[in-house]
Design a protein around this motif. Sequence first.
Motif, PDB file in Angstrom:
ATOM      1  N   LEU A 105       1.012  -1.166   0.006  1.00 41.36           N
ATOM      2  CA  LEU A 105       0.105  -0.029   0.199  1.00 41.36           C
ATOM      3  C   LEU A 105       0.772   1.369   0.014  1.00 41.36           C
ATOM      4  O   LEU A 105       0.431   2.295  -0.520  1.00 41.36           O
ATOM      5  N   ASN A 106       2.216   1.072   0.456  1.00 40.95           N
ATOM      6  CA  ASN A 106       2.786   2.392   0.549  1.00 40.95           C
ATOM      7  C   ASN A 106       4.013   2.513  -0.337  1.00 40.95           C
ATOM      8  O   ASN A 106       5.181   3.201  -0.119  1.00 40.95           O
ATOM      9  N   ASN A 107       4.237   1.523  -1.180  1.00 44.18           N
ATOM     10  CA  ASN A 107       5.126   1.265  -2.260  1.00 44.18           C
ATOM     11  C   ASN A 107       6.614   1.280  -1.650  1.00 44.18           C
ATOM     12  O   ASN A 107       7.540   1.979  -1.986  1.00 44.18           O
ATOM     13  N   ILE A 108       6.421   0.219  -0.467  1.00 44.60           N
ATOM     14  CA  ILE A 108       8.075   0.263   0.164  1.00 44.60           C
ATOM     15  C   ILE A 108       8.445  -1.315  -0.368  1.00 44.60           C
ATOM     16  O   ILE A 108       7.756  -2.186  -0.335  1.00 44.60           O
ATOM     17  N   GLN A 109       9.746  -1.234  -0.679  1.00 46.15           N
ATOM     18  CA  GLN A 109      10.339  -2.515  -1.122  1.00 46.15           C
ATOM     19  C   GLN A 109      10.688  -3.339   0.066  1.00 46.15           C
ATOM     20  O   GLN A 109      11.400  -2.632   0.855  1.00 46.15           O
ATOM     21  N   ASN A 110      10.294  -4.289   0.136  1.00 47.27           N
ATOM     22  CA  ASN A 110      10.517  -5.383   1.253  1.00 47.27           C
ATOM     23  C   ASN A 110      11.802  -5.987   1.315  1.00 47.27           C
ATOM     24  O   ASN A 110      12.087  -6.909   0.520  1.00 47.27           O
ATOM     25  N   LYS A 111      12.804  -5.313   1.919  1.00 43.15           N
ATOM     26  CA  LYS A 111      14.122  -5.950   2.027  1.00 43.15           C
ATOM     27  C   LYS A 111      14.459  -6.937   3.064  1.00 43.15           C
ATOM     28  O   LYS A 111      15.595  -7.501   2.913  1.00 43.15           O
ATOM     29  N   GLN A 112      13.500  -7.134   4.031  1.00 46.85           N
ATOM     30  CA  GLN A 112      13.739  -8.128   5.182  1.00 46.85           C
ATOM     31  C   GLN A 112      12.365  -8.943   5.365  1.00 46.85           C
ATOM     32  O   GLN A 112      11.320  -8.505   5.542  1.00 46.85           O
ATOM     33  N   LEU A 113      12.480 -10.229   4.528  1.00 51.23           N
ATOM     34  CA  LEU A 113      11.219 -11.085   4.558  1.00 51.23           C
ATOM     35  C   LEU A 113      10.855 -11.581   6.088  1.00 51.23           C
ATOM     36  O   LEU A 113       9.727 -11.768   6.213  1.00 51.23           O
ATOM     37  N   SER A 114      11.633 -11.330   6.751  1.00 49.56           N
ATOM     38  CA  SER A 114      11.366 -11.803   8.348  1.00 49.56           C
ATOM     39  C   SER A 114      10.216 -10.509   8.737  1.00 49.56           C
ATOM     40  O   SER A 114       9.694 -10.857   9.730  1.00 49.56           O
TER      41      SER A 114
END
Length: 238
Positions: free
Chosen positions: A39-48
Motif C-alpha cells: 500500500l505504501n510502495n515500500i520495497q520489502n528488503k527483510q522477509l522476516s
Amino acid sequence: MMQLIKEELNIDKLSTIDKIESLLLNEFKTVPFHNLFMLNNIQNKQLSLGGTCSDKVLRFKGILDNNDINSKLHSSFINGIECHRMLSVIINDRKYYIDVGSGWPSVKLFPEFKEIEYSIYGMNFKTEINDNKIFLYHKTKSSYEYNKMMVIPKVSKSQEDILLDIKNRFVDSSIYPFHDSVRFSIVKGQIFYFIKGSRIRIYSDKGFKEYMLNEKEVLSFIKEKFNRLEQYSNILLG
C-alpha cells in the motif's frame, strides 16, 4: 536466525510432515501476513518483516531449505486470477501443498492425492479434488458456510516464470483482493487476529469477536502484535 528456529523447535526427531507443520505454525506465530509495504510502495528488503504471499513463500522456502526439505514454488488462482504463490513438497513420492501466504492460518499440508478437512482457531479448511485441480475452501463462524479460497492446479508454471511473476507482482496491484485496504494477520497464543480495513476479527476455538477500529487504533494494534514494523510508523496508513 533460521538455524536458531530449527534448534528452538527441536524438530529433528519429527516426521517430515510433522516437521513442516511445526515450522509452519511457528511461521504464522512469528511473521505476519500484511499488505502495508504494498500500500505504501515500500520495497520489502527483510522477509522476516512479513508481507504478502510472495514474501511469505520466499521466506518459508528458505526455512525449509535450512531444514533439508526441498520445496518448489507453485502458482494458484484466486477469483479466477493466477496471482497467488504457494509451495509444493514431495514426501514419500507424494505431493503436498503449503499455503503460508494467504493471510489465513493454513497450518496443515494439503495432499494432492486425497481430500482433507480440519478445524483450527474456530475456523475450518477443506479441499475437493476435481481432475487436475484442487479446490481449497474456508469457513469461519462469521460466514457460516464454506467459501472458495483458491484453485490449485496440479501442474504449475515453471520456477523461472513464478519468480518473474513475483518480481512483477505489483505492476497491477488491482488483481489482488486486498489492493484497496489494510490487511494484517498473525497468530498469538491460541488466537488468530485478522485486520481487514477498519475491522479486527478475533478467532479462537472459544468463539469469534469483531470490532471497529479507527486508523490510529489499527496502527497501534499492529505495532503491539509485531513491533518490528514500528520503524515504518510514520508512513504506514498515512
